[in-house]
Design a protein around this motif. Structure first.
Motif, short mmCIF file in Angstrom:
data_model
loop_
_atom_site.label_atom_id
_atom_site.label_comp_id
_atom_site.label_asym_id
_atom_site.label_seq_id
_atom_site.Cartn_x
_atom_site.Cartn_y
_atom_site.Cartn_z
N VAL A 138 0.18 11.89 -1.41
CA VAL A 138 -0.14 11.13 -0.19
C VAL A 138 0.66 11.68 0.99
O VAL A 138 0.12 11.86 2.09
N ALA A 139 1.93 11.98 0.77
CA ALA A 139 2.79 12.48 1.84
C ALA A 139 2.27 13.81 2.39
O ALA A 139 2.33 14.06 3.61
N ALA A 140 1.76 14.66 1.52
CA ALA A 140 1.21 15.94 1.97
C ALA A 140 -0.01 15.73 2.87
O ALA A 140 -0.18 16.41 3.88
N ASP A 141 -0.84 14.75 2.50
CA ASP A 141 -2.01 14.45 3.33
C ASP A 141 -1.59 13.84 4.66
O ASP A 141 -2.23 14.08 5.69
N VAL A 142 -0.54 13.04 4.65
CA VAL A 142 -0.01 12.48 5.90
C VAL A 142 0.43 13.59 6.83
O VAL A 142 0.07 13.62 8.02
N ARG A 143 1.20 14.55 6.32
CA ARG A 143 1.68 15.65 7.16
C ARG A 143 0.51 16.47 7.70
O ARG A 143 0.51 16.88 8.86
N ALA A 144 -0.48 16.69 6.86
CA ALA A 144 -1.66 17.46 7.29
C ALA A 144 -2.41 16.73 8.40
O ALA A 144 -2.88 17.35 9.37
N ALA A 145 -2.53 15.42 8.28
CA ALA A 145 -3.23 14.63 9.29
C ALA A 145 -2.49 14.66 10.62
O ALA A 145 -3.12 14.80 11.69
N SER A 164 0.80 -1.22 0.00
CA SER A 164 0.00 0.00 0.00
C SER A 164 0.84 1.27 0.00
O SER A 164 0.31 2.36 -0.23
N GLY A 165 2.12 1.15 0.27
CA GLY A 165 2.99 2.32 0.31
C GLY A 165 3.21 2.88 1.70
O GLY A 165 3.84 3.93 1.86
N LYS A 166 2.75 2.17 2.73
CA LYS A 166 2.86 2.69 4.09
C LYS A 166 4.32 2.83 4.53
O LYS A 166 4.65 3.78 5.26
N SER A 167 5.18 1.90 4.12
CA SER A 167 6.58 1.98 4.53
C SER A 167 7.24 3.23 3.94
O SER A 167 8.02 3.91 4.62
N THR A 168 6.94 3.52 2.68
CA THR A 168 7.46 4.73 2.05
C THR A 168 6.97 5.97 2.78
O THR A 168 7.74 6.90 3.06
N GLN A 169 5.68 6.00 3.10
CA GLN A 169 5.11 7.17 3.78
C GLN A 169 5.66 7.32 5.19
O GLN A 169 5.87 8.45 5.66
N GLU A 219 -13.88 1.61 13.99
CA GLU A 219 -13.95 1.19 15.38
C GLU A 219 -13.11 2.09 16.28
O GLU A 219 -13.50 2.41 17.41
N PHE A 220 -11.94 2.49 15.78
CA PHE A 220 -11.03 3.34 16.56
C PHE A 220 -10.89 4.70 15.88
O PHE A 220 -9.79 5.19 15.63
N ALA A 221 -12.02 5.32 15.61
CA ALA A 221 -12.04 6.57 14.84
C ALA A 221 -11.26 7.69 15.51
O ALA A 221 -10.76 8.59 14.83
N ALA A 222 -11.14 7.65 16.82
CA ALA A 222 -10.45 8.73 17.53
C ALA A 222 -8.97 8.80 17.20
O ALA A 222 -8.35 9.87 17.31
N ARG A 223 -8.36 7.66 16.82
CA ARG A 223 -6.93 7.69 16.52
C ARG A 223 -6.59 7.36 15.07
O ARG A 223 -5.45 7.52 14.66
N PHE A 224 -7.55 6.92 14.26
CA PHE A 224 -7.29 6.56 12.87
C PHE A 224 -7.57 7.73 11.93
O PHE A 224 -8.54 8.47 12.11
N VAL A 225 -6.74 7.87 10.90
CA VAL A 225 -7.03 8.71 9.75
C VAL A 225 -6.80 7.86 8.51
O VAL A 225 -5.73 7.23 8.38
N VAL A 226 -7.79 7.78 7.63
CA VAL A 226 -7.68 7.01 6.40
C VAL A 226 -7.23 7.93 5.27
O VAL A 226 -7.83 8.99 5.05
N ILE A 227 -6.18 7.53 4.57
CA ILE A 227 -5.60 8.34 3.49
C ILE A 227 -5.58 7.51 2.21
O ILE A 227 -5.15 6.35 2.22
N ASP A 228 -6.06 8.10 1.14
CA ASP A 228 -6.11 7.43 -0.17
C ASP A 228 -4.70 7.25 -0.71
O ASP A 228 -4.02 8.21 -1.04
N GLY A 229 -4.27 5.99 -0.81
CA GLY A 229 -2.94 5.69 -1.29
C GLY A 229 -2.85 5.48 -2.79
O GLY A 229 -1.76 5.19 -3.31
N ASN A 230 -3.97 5.62 -3.51
CA ASN A 230 -4.00 5.40 -4.95
C ASN A 230 -3.61 6.65 -5.73
O ASN A 230 -4.17 6.94 -6.78
N ARG A 231 -2.66 7.40 -5.20
CA ARG A 231 -2.25 8.65 -5.82
C ARG A 231 -0.73 8.77 -5.79
O ARG A 231 -0.04 7.89 -5.29
N ALA A 232 -0.22 9.87 -6.34
CA ALA A 232 1.22 10.09 -6.35
C ALA A 232 1.77 10.12 -4.93
O ALA A 232 1.10 10.59 -4.00
N VAL A 233 3.00 9.65 -4.77
CA VAL A 233 3.63 9.55 -3.46
C VAL A 233 3.65 10.91 -2.76
O VAL A 233 3.33 11.01 -1.56
N ASP A 234 4.00 11.97 -3.47
CA ASP A 234 4.09 13.30 -2.86
C ASP A 234 2.72 13.80 -2.39
O ASP A 234 2.62 14.48 -1.36
#
Length: 212
Positions: free
Chosen positions: A195-202, A16-21, A178-193
């Protein structure tokens, strides 16, 4: 937060690209002056890395789900004692590629109805959840193709095939609700950069830390 530290985990199906992110977030936070520990599961400590070879290599039917659960929990306990807890107590940022949510899915859901046992063992032996979990959600077919293209010896779970990936994707999405208080779902079907921007924002929004 434990000792003033910050604990962020990345989850998702194989490929899914989680290691890269996770790596990109760690690099970015270091550039901003944070003391960051980038680690992974199974692994992250010498003993846990030895167990990693046992659970990720070999025939798919090498272990039962129950045996896997015990092995993963043993690895996580060593990781917690030797890497995660000392870093958090020192006020560091810990970014982990997979944590207990992967065990809830891969052993608790995919290979038998073991979720209750997973949670009991977690409560007994680990007793720690991340402050934030970033789920990198991706199409299972595309993710499996990417994972198999890596051609590493650690493909035991990929060898279970697409049906496992599909069940795991839905399971992770259910877990995020189930654990909505600590989870954020990010669409990984996009360019790496992207996705990374959304990760930083989250991270910035959920944890009130500067990451941009």
């Amino acid at each position: 937060m434990t000792g003033g530290g910050l604990f962020v985990s990345f989850e998702g199906i194989d490929g899914s690209g989680k290691s890269t992110q996770a790596r990109l977030l760690a690099d970015h936070m270091r550039e901003l002056g944070n003391d960051v520990i980038l680690t992974r599961e199974p692994g992250g400590s010498p003993g846990a890395e030895e167990i990693r070879a046992l659970v990720l290599q070999g025939d798919p039917d090498r272990w039962s789900a129950e045996t896997e659960l015990l092995l993963f929990t043993a690895a996580r306990r060593d990781h917690l004692e030797r890497t995660i807890r000392p870093a958090l107590e020192a006020g560091k940022v810990v970014i982990c590629d997979r944590f207990a949510d992967s065990t809830r899915m891969y052993q608790g859901l995919s290979r038998g109805d073991l979720r209750a046992k997973v949670d009991r063992l977690h409560d007994l032996m680990i007793g720690l959840e991340p402050h934030l979990t970033l789920l990198i959600d991706m199409d299972p077919g595309a993710a499996l193709t990417r994972a198999k293209a890596r051609a590493t010896p650690e493909e035991r779970f990929e060898d279970f095939g697409l049906s496992l990936q599909e069940r795991m994707r839905q399971g992770f999405l259910d877990l995020a609700r189930e654990f909505a208080a600590r989870f954020v779902v990010i669409d990984g079907n996009r360019a790496v950069d992207t996705v990374a921007a959304d990760v930083r924002a989250a991270v910035s929004a959920r944890l009130a830390v500067a990451v941009s």
